[in-house]
Design a protein around this motif. Structure first.
Motif, PDB file in Angstrom:
ATOM      1  N   ASN A 210       0.180 -27.777  20.054  1.00 49.64           N
ATOM      2  CA  ASN A 210       0.271 -26.232  20.356  1.00 49.64           C
ATOM      3  C   ASN A 210      -0.442 -25.888  21.742  1.00 49.64           C
ATOM      4  O   ASN A 210      -0.184 -25.036  22.468  1.00 49.64           O
ATOM      5  CB  ASN A 210      -0.641 -25.557  19.158  1.00 49.64           C
ATOM      6  N   SER A 211      -1.602 -26.610  21.797  1.00 50.40           N
ATOM      7  CA  SER A 211      -2.340 -26.353  23.154  1.00 50.40           C
ATOM      8  C   SER A 211      -1.448 -26.771  24.379  1.00 50.40           C
ATOM      9  O   SER A 211      -1.399 -25.975  25.369  1.00 50.40           O
ATOM     10  CB  SER A 211      -3.455 -27.192  23.121  1.00 50.40           C
ATOM     11  N   THR A 212      -0.614 -27.893  24.259  1.00 53.41           N
ATOM     12  CA  THR A 212       0.074 -28.331  25.643  1.00 53.41           C
ATOM     13  C   THR A 212       0.934 -27.267  25.642  1.00 53.41           C
ATOM     14  O   THR A 212       1.525 -26.842  26.765  1.00 53.41           O
ATOM     15  CB  THR A 212       1.106 -29.730  25.163  1.00 53.41           C
ATOM     16  N   LEU A 222       3.904 -21.569  37.613  1.00 53.11           N
ATOM     17  CA  LEU A 222       3.235 -22.828  38.338  1.00 53.11           C
ATOM     18  C   LEU A 222       3.919 -23.911  38.128  1.00 53.11           C
ATOM     19  O   LEU A 222       4.181 -24.689  38.895  1.00 53.11           O
ATOM     20  CB  LEU A 222       1.843 -22.838  37.698  1.00 53.11           C
ATOM     21  N   ILE A 223       4.528 -24.074  36.782  1.00 59.76           N
ATOM     22  CA  ILE A 223       5.263 -25.314  36.622  1.00 59.76           C
ATOM     23  C   ILE A 223       6.509 -25.294  37.598  1.00 59.76           C
ATOM     24  O   ILE A 223       6.941 -26.361  38.433  1.00 59.76           O
ATOM     25  CB  ILE A 223       5.719 -25.329  35.046  1.00 59.76           C
ATOM     26  N   LYS A 224       7.455 -24.224  37.438  1.00 54.59           N
ATOM     27  CA  LYS A 224       8.514 -24.226  38.429  1.00 54.59           C
ATOM     28  C   LYS A 224       8.426 -24.412  39.922  1.00 54.59           C
ATOM     29  O   LYS A 224       8.814 -25.082  40.563  1.00 54.59           O
ATOM     30  CB  LYS A 224       9.124 -22.834  38.207  1.00 54.59           C
ATOM     31  N   ALA A 225       7.047 -23.633  40.411  1.00 54.27           N
ATOM     32  CA  ALA A 225       6.846 -23.713  41.690  1.00 54.27           C
ATOM     33  C   ALA A 225       6.228 -25.016  42.211  1.00 54.27           C
ATOM     34  O   ALA A 225       6.239 -25.390  43.305  1.00 54.27           O
ATOM     35  CB  ALA A 225       5.642 -22.616  42.083  1.00 54.27           C
ATOM     36  N   GLU A 229       8.440 -29.327  36.039  1.00 57.58           N
ATOM     37  CA  GLU A 229       9.260 -29.462  34.597  1.00 57.58           C
ATOM     38  C   GLU A 229       9.302 -30.764  34.098  1.00 57.58           C
ATOM     39  O   GLU A 229       9.094 -31.102  32.780  1.00 57.58           O
ATOM     40  CB  GLU A 229      10.752 -29.082  34.926  1.00 57.58           C
ATOM     41  N   GLN A 230       9.424 -31.907  34.787  1.00 51.28           N
ATOM     42  CA  GLN A 230       9.390 -33.366  34.218  1.00 51.28           C
ATOM     43  C   GLN A 230       7.964 -33.623  33.573  1.00 51.28           C
ATOM     44  O   GLN A 230       8.045 -34.276  32.465  1.00 51.28           O
ATOM     45  CB  GLN A 230       9.691 -34.097  35.228  1.00 51.28           C
ATOM     46  N   THR A 231       7.227 -33.262  34.327  1.00 57.11           N
ATOM     47  CA  THR A 231       5.529 -33.376  33.725  1.00 57.11           C
ATOM     48  C   THR A 231       5.286 -33.024  32.453  1.00 57.11           C
ATOM     49  O   THR A 231       4.932 -33.555  31.371  1.00 57.11           O
ATOM     50  CB  THR A 231       4.758 -32.986  34.689  1.00 57.11           C
ATOM     51  N   GLU A 232       5.888 -31.609  32.198  1.00 54.70           N
ATOM     52  CA  GLU A 232       5.585 -30.831  30.772  1.00 54.70           C
ATOM     53  C   GLU A 232       6.754 -31.283  29.939  1.00 54.70           C
ATOM     54  O   GLU A 232       6.206 -31.265  28.835  1.00 54.70           O
ATOM     55  CB  GLU A 232       5.854 -29.407  31.267  1.00 54.70           C
ATOM     56  N   LEU A 233       7.855 -31.663  30.575  1.00 55.79           N
ATOM     57  CA  LEU A 233       8.881 -32.342  29.578  1.00 55.79           C
ATOM     58  C   LEU A 233       8.243 -33.660  28.856  1.00 55.79           C
ATOM     59  O   LEU A 233       8.458 -33.738  27.730  1.00 55.79           O
ATOM     60  CB  LEU A 233      10.042 -32.577  30.009  1.00 55.79           C
ATOM     61  N   THR A 234       7.442 -34.407  29.776  1.00 50.37           N
ATOM     62  CA  THR A 234       6.994 -35.855  29.065  1.00 50.37           C
ATOM     63  C   THR A 234       5.734 -35.412  28.283  1.00 50.37           C
ATOM     64  O   THR A 234       5.783 -35.933  27.205  1.00 50.37           O
ATOM     65  CB  THR A 234       6.563 -36.519  30.269  1.00 50.37           C
ATOM     66  N   ARG A 235       4.985 -34.362  28.632  1.00 48.39           N
ATOM     67  CA  ARG A 235       3.774 -33.969  27.908  1.00 48.39           C
ATOM     68  C   ARG A 235       4.431 -33.794  26.448  1.00 48.39           C
ATOM     69  O   ARG A 235       3.960 -33.917  25.320  1.00 48.39           O
ATOM     70  CB  ARG A 235       2.991 -33.038  28.672  1.00 48.39           C
TER      71      ARG A 235
END
Length: 587
Positions: A210-212, A222-225, A229-235
């Motif tokens: 939930n936190s992630t 911030l993610i797109k700039a 995306e790949q970092t968040e997909l992995t997390r």
């Protein structure tokens, strides 16, 4: 720095669970005992009728003949079935209603607790973890209290009644069933402990997931700039896979529980049929008694199969209870304790204040200053020197480790917290906006009615009325999450308008123009000049041009005041301040 939940904490919470705490948690939820008692009594009636039906069947089988099949006998059986079904439905509804209301009260209790927790709790816990307590853990408790408990209570009554009747009918045949009970219990105890540990792990991983996801979705720009995306997909994928693995482990245990219960029940059924058949053949047991015995046995087996679900849910609830209990034991802010003091026209004094977040790295050391009524006091210095922390102490988000903060010789800790904060206006560098309309954001937190005329007046004072009029829905324009549908300069002017509406006695400006372009800064600064009139104003300044006219300027370095005076005095005697001025005014 916020922390994530670890296995050591899981273990500590696991050990902290007691039934006393669980009952105390339910007691805090104020269950309606009357509904529970009435539901229990109706359940007794339902159980009584369900126990009568097999006796009718026994008499029907033992004395079966067409002559005995009269309408009265059939009507009695149908009546018993109908009453049993009706009372069972009413009892189930009443206890289910009681359970739903209890959990609703629990959620209110947790929500009120969260809203009133001290800032330090939110500093140390991730948002997803906190919402998991409110949503997921209370849902686990709800499933037990509202869904499983009613069927468990009615099942217990049915089993006890069936065992009593069976023992009276034939105690030898009843002993065959009772032998299986301790065997099943010995198998279920270790499985229950495994389920409890897996449940706690599942709750921890759900909170982390939930936190992630909450953080990722709230910071989508911030993610797109940042090409993140790949970092968040992995997390996210890692969190999903962890939940999958734990869910599979839970499924394995459930896969073990169901066959064990089924095997035990089938074993009992086959044994009873076999032993009963021998007794019927020997003439020591009637066929009607054996049929009735089997019907009673089904009244035992059906609830027993549900008990595995109940005890599984109970193990999950233990972990949820431990976490909820840990949350509910956290200290809260007392908003109403203390005196109500009007701070208008009174001197604010900070005397020898020191503060640290972790007791090892001091943030402020022996800070002292005085802010007289209707004066402007500014704070400048390098990033990390403690300026914003000083404002947090003034807001009473934290308590100083040493020293005092007073208003006209009255320690601010003795003042009613709600009254104190209501007299402070705070405008930060990135003023917060909530999802909703411009009107909602301007009036947020106010309990008095505010007319449109008053809103337009304060918007004009903040130089914000024109751009609000230019929007299609004016005051009813949606600002979006965190105010993303308005520009930075517009957001700051709305924040200033909100401060105007509160009519603060003390105004705190935390680098309110630092992130704006020159045109927006000029408009915001004019609005701030309006707002600062006839108020005690404290300013954290990044752009020194905004505080050259301040009555007093304090320079902070490494949490200490290394110089103070007006602009001219600091230029003469403070080397670093002189460098700051030279860098910013050289063009």
């Amino acid at each position: 720095m916020r922390r994530s939940i670890d296995f050591d904490e899981d273990s500590a919470l696991n050990q902290s669970f007691t039934w006393d705490k669980f009952m105390a948690l339910l007691n805090q939820s104020k269950p309606q005992i009357k509904l529970l008692v009435i539901g229990f009594l109706i359940s007794l009636v339902s159980t009584g009728f369900s126990l009568v039906i097999p006796l009718f069947t026994k008499n029907l089988v033992d004395g079966f003949s067409l002559k005995n099949m009269n309408l009265s006998f059939i009507a009695i059986i149908i009546f018993a079935f109908l009453i049993q079904a009706l009372t069972s439905a009413i009892s189930s509804y009443m206890m289910g209603y009681m359970g739903e209301q209890t959990v609703s009260n629990l959620r209110e209790l947790v929500w009120h607790k969260l809203v009133n927790l001290k800032i330090t709790y939110f500093d140390n816990h991730q948002t997803g973890e906190i919402t998991s307590r409110l949503v997921n853990d209370t849902t686990v408790v709800k499933s037990l209290v509202a869904d499983q408990l009613p069927s468990f209570v009615s099942g217990i009554l049915s089993m006890i009644g069936a065992f009593v009747v069976l023992f009276l009918m034939d105690w030898k045949l009843t002993l065959v069933i009772l032998i299986a009970v301790p065997i099943v219990a010995l198998l279920m105890v270790p499985i229950g402990n495994w389920m409890r540990n897996i449940s706690i792990r599942m709750q921890r991983q759900t909170a982390e997931f939930n936190s992630t996801t909450t953080q990722a979705l709230s910071e989508s720009r911030l993610i797109k700039a940042s090409d993140g995306e790949q970092t968040e997909l992995t997390r996210g994928d890692n969190g999903i896979h962890q939940l999958f693995d734990t869910g599979v482990a839970e499924a394995k245990i459930m896969a073990i529980i169901s066959p064990i219960m089924l095997l035990a029940m089938m074993g009992i059924l086959v044994t009873v049929i076999g032993y009963g058949g021998v007794r019927v053949q020997n003439g020591t047991l009637s066929i009607g008694t054996l049929v009735a015995f089997l019907l009673y046995l089904f009244q035992i087996i059906a609830p027993a199969t549900q008990f595995s679900q109940f005890f599984t849910q109970l193990q999950k609830t233990k972990g949820a209870t431990a976490r909820l209990d840990d949350l509910l034991e956290q200290p809260v802010e007392d908003l109403t304790a203390g005196k109500t003091v009007d701070v208008a026209g009174k001197t604010l004094t900070v005397d020898n204040v020191s503060f640290s977040y972790d007791k090892e790295n001091p943030v402020l050391q022996n800070v002292s200053f005085t802010a007289h009524p209707n004066s402007v006091v500014a704070f400048v210095g390098p990033s990390g020197s403690g300026k914003s922390t000083l404002f947090s102490l003034l807001e009473r988000f934290y308590q100083p480790d040493n020293g005092t903060i007073t208003i006209a010789d009255e320690n601010i800790n003795t003042i009613n917290l709600q009254s104190w904060r209501s007299q402070i206006g705070y405008v930060s560098q990135d003023s917060a906006m909530l999802v909703g309309t411009i009107r909602d954001n301007l009036t947020y937190g106010l309990t008095r009615p505010v007319s449109d005329d008053e809103l337009w007046h304060i918007l004009s004072l903040a130089y914000a009325d024109q751009f609000v009029r230019d929007t299609p829905e004016a005051l009813n324009t949606q600002v979006g999450e965190r105010g993303v549908k308005v520009s930075g300069g517009q957001r700051q002017r709305l924040a200033i308008a909100r401060a105007f509406l509160r009519d603060p006695k003390i105004l705190m400006l935390d680098e309110a123009t630092a992130s704006l372009d020159s045109q927006s800064e000029e408009m915001v600064q004019r609005a701030l000049n309006n707002l600062m009139k006839n108020r005690t104003t404290l300013v954290i300044a990044h752009r020194l041009s905004t505080i050259v006219d301040a009555d007093k300027i304090f320079f902070l370095e490494h949490g200490e005041i290394t110089g103070h005076g007006n602009h001219k005095e600091l230029l003469e005697k403070h080397e670093l301040y002189r460098q700051y001025v030279a860098e910013q005014f050289k063009q």
